[in-house]
Design a protein around this motif. Sequence first.
Motif, PDB file in Angstrom:
ATOM      1  N   ASP A  14       7.855  -1.789   4.748  1.00 47.52           N
ATOM      2  CA  ASP A  14       8.903  -1.757   3.722  1.00 47.52           C
ATOM      3  C   ASP A  14       8.943  -3.058   2.927  1.00 47.52           C
ATOM      4  OD1 ASP A  14       9.918  -3.460   5.623  1.00 47.52           O
ATOM      5  OD2 ASP A  14      11.701  -2.248   6.076  1.00 47.52           O
ATOM      6  N   TRP A  15       7.862  -3.846   2.994  1.00 49.29           N
ATOM      7  CA  TRP A  15       7.757  -5.072   2.211  1.00 49.29           C
ATOM      8  C   TRP A  15       7.467  -4.731   0.753  1.00 49.29           C
ATOM      9  CZ3 TRP A  15       3.453  -6.714   6.038  1.00 49.29           C
ATOM     10  CH2 TRP A  15       4.016  -7.122   7.259  1.00 49.29           C
ATOM     11  N   GLU A  16       8.199  -5.349  -0.153  1.00 51.72           N
ATOM     12  CA  GLU A  16       7.962  -5.119  -1.575  1.00 51.72           C
ATOM     13  C   GLU A  16       6.776  -5.949  -2.046  1.00 51.72           C
ATOM     14  OE1 GLU A  16      10.363  -5.898  -5.724  1.00 51.72           O
ATOM     15  OE2 GLU A  16      11.466  -4.988  -4.050  1.00 51.72           O
ATOM     16  N   ALA A  17       5.889  -5.329  -2.818  1.00 52.93           N
ATOM     17  CA  ALA A  17       4.707  -6.003  -3.348  1.00 52.93           C
ATOM     18  C   ALA A  17       4.966  -6.483  -4.775  1.00 52.93           C
ATOM     19  CB  ALA A  17       3.506  -5.067  -3.308  1.00 52.93           C
ATOM     20  N   ALA A  18       3.939  -7.095  -5.378  1.00 56.00           N
ATOM     21  CA  ALA A  18       4.080  -7.694  -6.708  1.00 56.00           C
ATOM     22  C   ALA A  18       4.473  -6.681  -7.772  1.00 56.00           C
ATOM     23  CB  ALA A  18       2.773  -8.379  -7.102  1.00 56.00           C
ATOM     24  N   ASP A  19       4.100  -5.407  -7.583  1.00 57.37           N
ATOM     25  CA  ASP A  19       4.429  -4.375  -8.574  1.00 57.37           C
ATOM     26  C   ASP A  19       5.742  -3.665  -8.263  1.00 57.37           C
ATOM     27  OD1 ASP A  19       3.498  -3.069  -6.322  1.00 57.37           O
ATOM     28  OD2 ASP A  19       2.254  -1.638  -7.414  1.00 57.37           O
ATOM     29  N   GLY A  20       6.522  -4.201  -7.308  1.00 61.30           N
ATOM     30  CA  GLY A  20       7.806  -3.607  -6.976  1.00 61.30           C
ATOM     31  C   GLY A  20       7.737  -2.451  -6.008  1.00 61.30           C
ATOM     32  N   VAL A  21       6.544  -2.132  -5.520  1.00 57.66           N
ATOM     33  CA  VAL A  21       6.352  -1.005  -4.604  1.00 57.66           C
ATOM     34  C   VAL A  21       6.323  -1.517  -3.171  1.00 57.66           C
ATOM     35  CG1 VAL A  21       4.745   0.817  -3.894  1.00 57.66           C
ATOM     36  CG2 VAL A  21       5.128   0.355  -6.320  1.00 57.66           C
ATOM     37  N   GLY A  43       7.544   9.414   1.350  1.00 59.29           N
ATOM     38  CA  GLY A  43       6.837   8.331   0.680  1.00 59.29           C
ATOM     39  C   GLY A  43       5.714   8.916  -0.147  1.00 59.29           C
ATOM     40  N   ALA A  44       4.610   8.194  -0.234  1.00 60.27           N
ATOM     41  CA  ALA A  44       3.475   8.653  -1.026  1.00 60.27           C
ATOM     42  C   ALA A  44       2.234   7.921  -0.558  1.00 60.27           C
ATOM     43  CB  ALA A  44       3.714   8.402  -2.513  1.00 60.27           C
ATOM     44  N   VAL A  45       1.085   8.420  -0.983  1.00 59.75           N
ATOM     45  CA  VAL A  45      -0.158   7.677  -0.832  1.00 59.75           C
ATOM     46  C   VAL A  45      -0.804   7.617  -2.204  1.00 59.75           C
ATOM     47  CG1 VAL A  45      -1.474   9.731  -0.096  1.00 59.75           C
ATOM     48  CG2 VAL A  45      -2.364   7.445   0.359  1.00 59.75           C
ATOM     49  N   GLN A  46      -1.120   6.411  -2.630  1.00 62.20           N
ATOM     50  CA  GLN A  46      -1.811   6.203  -3.896  1.00 62.20           C
ATOM     51  C   GLN A  46      -3.298   6.070  -3.604  1.00 62.20           C
ATOM     52  OE1 GLN A  46       0.004   2.675  -5.528  1.00 62.20           O
ATOM     53  NE2 GLN A  46       1.896   3.728  -6.089  1.00 62.20           N
ATOM     54  N   THR A  47      -4.138   6.790  -4.348  1.00 61.55           N
ATOM     55  CA  THR A  47      -5.575   6.753  -4.106  1.00 61.55           C
ATOM     56  C   THR A  47      -6.326   6.400  -5.380  1.00 61.55           C
ATOM     57  OG1 THR A  47      -5.989   9.111  -4.575  1.00 61.55           O
ATOM     58  CG2 THR A  47      -5.351   8.523  -2.321  1.00 61.55           C
ATOM     59  N   LEU A  48      -7.426   5.681  -5.199  1.00 56.75           N
ATOM     60  CA  LEU A  48      -8.345   5.339  -6.272  1.00 56.75           C
ATOM     61  C   LEU A  48      -9.737   5.802  -5.876  1.00 56.75           C
ATOM     62  CD1 LEU A  48      -7.415   1.567  -6.892  1.00 56.75           C
ATOM     63  CD2 LEU A  48      -6.319   3.583  -7.890  1.00 56.75           C
ATOM     64  N   PRO A  57       2.598  12.769  -3.153  1.00 59.36           N
ATOM     65  CA  PRO A  57       3.850  12.700  -2.387  1.00 59.36           C
ATOM     66  C   PRO A  57       3.627  13.057  -0.924  1.00 59.36           C
ATOM     67  CG  PRO A  57       4.109  13.966  -4.413  1.00 59.36           C
ATOM     68  CD  PRO A  57       2.642  13.787  -4.211  1.00 59.36           C
ATOM     69  N   LEU A  58       4.357  12.396  -0.045  1.00 53.95           N
ATOM     70  CA  LEU A  58       4.280  12.665   1.387  1.00 53.95           C
ATOM     71  C   LEU A  58       5.670  12.996   1.910  1.00 53.95           C
ATOM     72  CD1 LEU A  58       1.999   9.694   2.570  1.00 53.95           C
ATOM     73  CD2 LEU A  58       1.300  12.044   2.048  1.00 53.95           C
ATOM     74  N   GLY A  59       5.774  14.114   2.613  1.00 48.63           N
ATOM     75  CA  GLY A  59       7.015  14.522   3.259  1.00 48.63           C
ATOM     76  C   GLY A  59       6.690  15.200   4.566  1.00 48.63           C
ATOM     77  N   GLY A  77       8.858   5.294   1.214  1.00 50.65           N
ATOM     78  CA  GLY A  77       9.956   5.871   0.451  1.00 50.65           C
ATOM     79  C   GLY A  77      11.236   5.755   1.244  1.00 50.65           C
ATOM     80  N   ASP A  78      11.343   6.583   2.281  1.00 51.16           N
ATOM     81  CA  ASP A  78      12.524   6.577   3.149  1.00 51.16           C
ATOM     82  C   ASP A  78      12.078   6.877   4.567  1.00 51.16           C
ATOM     83  OD1 ASP A  78      15.014   6.723   4.283  1.00 51.16           O
ATOM     84  OD2 ASP A  78      15.489   8.701   3.471  1.00 51.16           O
ATOM     85  N   ASP A  79      11.880   5.811   5.364  1.00 51.16           N
ATOM     86  CA  ASP A  79      11.529   5.940   6.779  1.00 51.16           C
ATOM     87  C   ASP A  79      10.271   6.788   6.976  1.00 51.16           C
ATOM     88  OD1 ASP A  79      11.833   5.462   9.509  1.00 51.16           O
ATOM     89  OD2 ASP A  79      13.020   7.273   9.813  1.00 51.16           O
ATOM     90  N   LEU A  80       9.232   6.544   6.171  1.00 52.63           N
ATOM     91  CA  LEU A  80       7.990   7.311   6.284  1.00 52.63           C
ATOM     92  C   LEU A  80       7.288   7.018   7.601  1.00 52.63           C
ATOM     93  CD1 LEU A  80       5.884   9.190   4.972  1.00 52.63           C
ATOM     94  CD2 LEU A  80       4.820   7.138   3.989  1.00 52.63           C
ATOM     95  N   ARG A  81       6.976   8.085   8.333  1.00 53.36           N
ATOM     96  CA  ARG A  81       6.254   7.997   9.609  1.00 53.36           C
ATOM     97  C   ARG A  81       5.099   8.979   9.589  1.00 53.36           C
ATOM     98  NH1 ARG A  81      10.245  10.102  12.745  1.00 53.36           N
ATOM     99  NH2 ARG A  81      11.642  10.190  10.948  1.00 53.36           N
TER     100      ARG A  81
END
Length: 241
Positions: A14-21, A43-48, A57-59, A77-81
């Motif tokens: 839950d640490w905020e990074a430079a881009d606010g995420v 939460g989510a997973v961002q992929t490149l 999106p992850l739920g 996002g909210d307590d993602l496990r």
Amino acid sequence: MPGAVGLSHLRAYDWEAADGVCGGSPHMHLVCTEAYVVTGGRGAVQTLSPGGYRDIPLGPGTVAWFTPGTVHRMVQGDDLRVTVLMQNSGLPEAGDAVFTFPAEVLADPGRYADAATLPAGTGAETAAAARRRRDLAVEGYLVLREALVAGDAGPCLEFQRAAALLVRERVPVWRELWRAGALAAAERTGAQLDALAVGDPAHLGEATAYAAGPSRRGGYGMCGRRDEYALPGVTVPYGGG
């Protein structure tokens, strides 16, 4: 584990990074496919990948997986496990995962190792080092993402090439781990099929059951706090991480 699959449980950082995420350390695997099975929270997973940028999106109940060469960043996002299933158990722990550090760090194996390795344990020093590692990976990741969004896959491809050069000396060790793990598991199935084809059930006489609980809780993994299992070849710490 079945088929030499790795297993661990993650709670996204839950640490905020430079881009606010808020989230984990972007990285990719060279030869392993990784799967997330979401067991709670959102939460989510961002992929490149050379094909572009995605935000998935992850739920609860979501299963998402990424093939080798796909950079992925778990986003809280909210307590993602998440329960993580990893192909070729033992290879990620042996260095198959490469962080998206800036190009100048990737080009220097010693500097990369210093940035990627965490102190042992789960105390404040390790937490601070894990956060610095995450922030450095995000720094390089944002450059790759910006280029992909603009339609330029060049930096992503260059990162893949740099990662391959960084790990190539480890391939002989990986090959032995693969032979002893995933390949051996597949070959055992082949031998069992051969036996059944001639009506021989001898291997069934070795039937048994196993159970295990986490041997370490709250380790600092790439994506989040990581619960691990002391099983052969499975989820040992990533170089102290």
